[in-house]
Every structure is written in structure tokens, then in C-alpha cells.
Design a protein around this motif. Structure first.
Motif, mmCIF file in Angstrom:
data_model
loop_
_atom_site.group_PDB
_atom_site.id
_atom_site.type_symbol
_atom_site.label_atom_id
_atom_site.label_comp_id
_atom_site.label_asym_id
_atom_site.label_seq_id
_atom_site.Cartn_x
_atom_site.Cartn_y
_atom_site.Cartn_z
ATOM 1 N N VAL A 138 -47.482 -11.408 -29.827
ATOM 2 C CA VAL A 138 -48.097 -13.014 -29.594
ATOM 3 C C VAL A 138 -47.069 -14.063 -29.468
ATOM 4 O O VAL A 138 -45.860 -14.587 -27.820
ATOM 5 N N ALA A 139 -46.180 -14.326 -30.249
ATOM 6 C CA ALA A 139 -45.412 -15.051 -30.703
ATOM 7 C C ALA A 139 -44.100 -15.539 -29.136
ATOM 8 O O ALA A 139 -43.490 -15.779 -28.962
ATOM 9 N N VAL A 140 -43.108 -13.882 -29.453
ATOM 10 C CA VAL A 140 -42.062 -13.458 -28.949
ATOM 11 C C VAL A 140 -42.482 -13.492 -27.515
ATOM 12 O O VAL A 140 -41.225 -14.308 -26.658
ATOM 13 N N PRO A 141 -43.742 -12.514 -26.655
ATOM 14 C CA PRO A 141 -43.494 -13.341 -25.487
ATOM 15 C C PRO A 141 -44.021 -14.893 -24.862
ATOM 16 O O PRO A 141 -43.793 -14.907 -23.516
ATOM 17 N N LEU A 142 -44.312 -15.873 -25.692
ATOM 18 C CA LEU A 142 -44.726 -16.859 -25.362
ATOM 19 C C LEU A 142 -43.709 -17.814 -25.065
ATOM 20 O O LEU A 142 -43.637 -18.475 -24.289
ATOM 21 N N ALA A 143 -42.582 -17.076 -26.420
ATOM 22 C CA ALA A 143 -41.215 -17.784 -26.710
ATOM 23 C C ALA A 143 -39.900 -17.149 -25.283
ATOM 24 O O ALA A 143 -39.009 -17.244 -25.978
ATOM 25 N N ARG A 144 -40.459 -16.843 -24.787
ATOM 26 C CA ARG A 144 -39.640 -15.830 -24.125
ATOM 27 C C ARG A 144 -38.760 -17.282 -23.311
ATOM 28 O O ARG A 144 -37.240 -16.404 -22.972
ATOM 29 N N PRO A 145 -38.519 -18.410 -22.009
ATOM 30 C CA PRO A 145 -38.502 -19.047 -21.701
ATOM 31 C C PRO A 145 -37.224 -19.627 -22.658
ATOM 32 O O PRO A 145 -35.675 -19.619 -22.491
ATOM 33 N N GLY A 146 -37.519 -19.791 -24.375
ATOM 34 C CA GLY A 146 -36.663 -19.560 -25.354
ATOM 35 C C GLY A 146 -35.393 -18.791 -25.325
ATOM 36 O O GLY A 146 -34.349 -19.002 -26.107
ATOM 37 N N PHE A 147 -36.213 -17.305 -25.659
ATOM 38 C CA PHE A 147 -34.904 -16.646 -25.907
ATOM 39 C C PHE A 147 -33.701 -16.269 -24.634
ATOM 40 O O PHE A 147 -32.672 -16.467 -24.955
ATOM 41 N N LEU A 148 -34.474 -16.515 -22.974
ATOM 42 C CA LEU A 148 -33.702 -16.551 -21.905
ATOM 43 C C LEU A 148 -33.054 -17.737 -22.141
ATOM 44 O O LEU A 148 -31.074 -17.836 -22.464
ATOM 45 N N ALA A 149 -33.356 -18.445 -22.326
ATOM 46 C CA ALA A 149 -32.074 -20.055 -22.692
ATOM 47 C C ALA A 149 -31.040 -20.341 -23.904
ATOM 48 O O ALA A 149 -29.782 -20.230 -24.087
ATOM 49 N N GLY A 150 -31.930 -19.705 -24.725
ATOM 50 C CA GLY A 150 -31.024 -19.246 -25.240
ATOM 51 C C GLY A 150 -29.902 -18.019 -25.491
ATOM 52 O O GLY A 150 -28.468 -18.613 -25.951
ATOM 53 N N ALA A 151 -29.974 -17.351 -25.222
ATOM 54 C CA ALA A 151 -28.857 -16.184 -24.269
ATOM 55 C C ALA A 151 -28.111 -17.028 -23.274
ATOM 56 O O ALA A 151 -26.633 -16.792 -23.629
ATOM 57 N N VAL A 152 -28.846 -17.632 -22.663
ATOM 58 C CA VAL A 152 -27.456 -18.249 -21.359
ATOM 59 C C VAL A 152 -26.857 -19.228 -22.310
ATOM 60 O O VAL A 152 -25.464 -19.307 -22.121
ATOM 61 N N LEU A 153 -27.307 -20.699 -23.247
ATOM 62 C CA LEU A 153 -26.654 -21.195 -23.504
ATOM 63 C C LEU A 153 -25.545 -20.519 -24.410
ATOM 64 O O LEU A 153 -24.130 -20.739 -24.681
ATOM 65 N N GLY A 154 -26.362 -19.564 -25.749
ATOM 66 C CA GLY A 154 -25.164 -18.795 -26.669
ATOM 67 C C GLY A 154 -23.441 -18.391 -25.792
ATOM 68 O O GLY A 154 -22.777 -18.264 -25.623
ATOM 69 N N PHE A 155 -23.784 -17.602 -24.353
ATOM 70 C CA PHE A 155 -23.375 -16.827 -23.771
ATOM 71 C C PHE A 155 -21.934 -17.814 -23.368
ATOM 72 O O PHE A 155 -20.892 -17.244 -23.451
ATOM 73 N N ALA A 156 -22.988 -18.609 -22.689
ATOM 74 C CA ALA A 156 -21.415 -19.609 -21.948
ATOM 75 C C ALA A 156 -20.594 -20.458 -23.145
ATOM 76 O O ALA A 156 -19.827 -20.207 -22.757
#
Length: 225
Positions: A138-156
Motif C-alpha cells: 500500500v504505502a510504497v506504491p502510493l509513494a511511487r512519485p516520491g521514490f522517482l523524484a528522490g532517485a532523480v534528485l539524488g542521482f543529479a
């Protein structure tokens, strides 16, 4: 592009990729605790995690260098286990990059966990889902945008590091000489063509990251800020 110009690019992408994976692993439980905890220590821990946002990179790099030194307990423990220290090694760069970029991963994931509130987890509990199952289903699928944003920002953010990587990694070709250090070297030695090529690539990369973040916000109707 000359071969010696490719080496920092490959090293930087490798560093950012490894650091991003570790960032998501480390940031997820921290973000979950910050989003769900009612502890009096919550905001203090949040402030500590966010420190790299306001600390000058050289200051953070200096204290990490001291923490990783052979005279520190951490440095002695690393040497005892792995037979070598962390300063001026690729492994040291990875660990320093995770610390430096941690708030860029934690904050979007925390915001995403907070955004959906308690209701979905309460519903999962009524269906007899364990807290562990509710988190992953439940939590992880709903938070998918946050994981995606965190990955992009962390990589950059890792790609653009300078002060921290210079303090921890130095300038060892093929080992710790990342893209930002290479650009500095080319400017210092008046090799303007090479500096323009690498700096232009960084400029294009930065624009692509910003555009990607805007598209994520628009497509998913969510903002990491």
C-alpha cells in the motif's frame, strides 16, 4: 571526445548510480519514520538529515574526512574489516555521496508518505494485512512519485558534487577524478575546449533533470517540494 575525457564521465555515472541505489535503501526507512513517528526527536533527526542542504560542501567534506581518517573509531573499524581506509578511494566517495545527497532523497519520499495520510493503511489493517505487508503493498506504491523524484534528485545531485568529492576523494585519475573535478582541472590548466565540452554536457544534463522533474509533477499530479 578524447579517451581521458571519457574516464571522469564513466566514473561519475558509476558513482551516481551506486549512490542512488544506496540512497533509496537508506532514505526509505528514515523517510517512513519521519512521516509516521510522533517522537519528540522527530524534528531533531529531520534537521540532522537535512544539514547537507545548508552546510558548505567543503565543511561537510572536512568532517567526513576526519570521521573516515585512520585515527577515528570508524576509520579504524573500516581498516580492520576491509584492510584499507576510506579517504581517497572510490568506496569513500560512494559513502560521502550518500551522506551529501541524503536530504534530496529523504524529503521527496517523506512528502509522498505524508501525502496519502492514514486512511489507506487503516483500510489495509481492517483487511488483516500486517504492517510489513501494508507497507510494501500500500504505502510504497502510493509513494511511487516520491521514490522517482528522490532517485532523480539524488542521482543529479551526486553528479554535480565538487567540494565533498574533492575533500574525500582528491583527484586520482581513474579512481576518484569525477566530472566536476575534471572540469576544474581543465580550467586550471587553460584547456578551454575540454572544459567547454564537459561543462556543456553538465548544463544539458541539469536542464534535462529539471525538465524531467516538471514532467513527473505534471504527469503524476504531485510535487516533490
Amino acid at each position: 571526445m578524447a579517451g581521458d575525457m571519457w574516464d571522469p564521465v564513466v566514473l561519475t555515472i558509476t558513482l551516481a548510480g551506486i549512490a542512488t541505489v544506496l540512497l533509496l535503501v537508506v532514505a526509505t526507512p528514515i523517510a517512513w519514520w519521519l512521516a509516521r513517528s510522533r517522537s519528540a526527536w522527530k524534528e531533531i533527526i529531520g534537521a540532522v538529515v537535512t544539514l547537507p542542504l545548508v552546510l558548505p560542501p567543503t565543511v561537510l567534506g572536512f568532517y567526513l574526512l576526519i570521521a573516515f581518517s585512520p585515527n577515528s573509531p570508524l576509520g579504524q573499524g573500516v581498516i580492520a574489516v576491509f584492510g584499507q581506509g576510506l579517504p581517497f578511494t572510490f568506496e569513500g566517495l560512494v559513502l560521502a555521496s550518500v551522506v551529501y545527497s541524503l536530504p534530496f532523497a529523504v524529503q521527496p519520499i517523506r512528502n509522498a508518505f505524508e501525502a496519502f495520510g492514514d486512511r489507506p493503511l487503516e483500510v489495509a489493517a481492517t483487511l488483516r494485512a500486517s504492517p510489513w505487508n501494508a507497507f510494501w503493498t500500500v504505502a510504497v506504491p502510493l509513494a511511487r512519485p516520491g521514490f522517482l523524484a528522490g532517485a532523480v534528485l539524488g542521482f543529479a545531485h551526486t553528479v554535480g558534487e565538487f567540494g565533498v568529492v574533492l575533500m574525500i576523494g582528491g583527484n586520482i585519475p581513474g579512481e576518484t577524478k569525477v566530472l566536476s573535478i575534471a572540469i576544474y582541472d581543465y580550467v586550471e590548466t587553460l584547456q578551454w575546449t575540454q572544459a567547454h565540452i564537459l561543462a556543456g554536457g553538465m548544463l544539458g544534463f541539469s536542464f534535462t533533470v529539471l525538465l524531467a522533474m516538471r514532467l513527473i509533477e505534471k504527469r503524476l499530479g504531485w510535487s516533490p517540494r
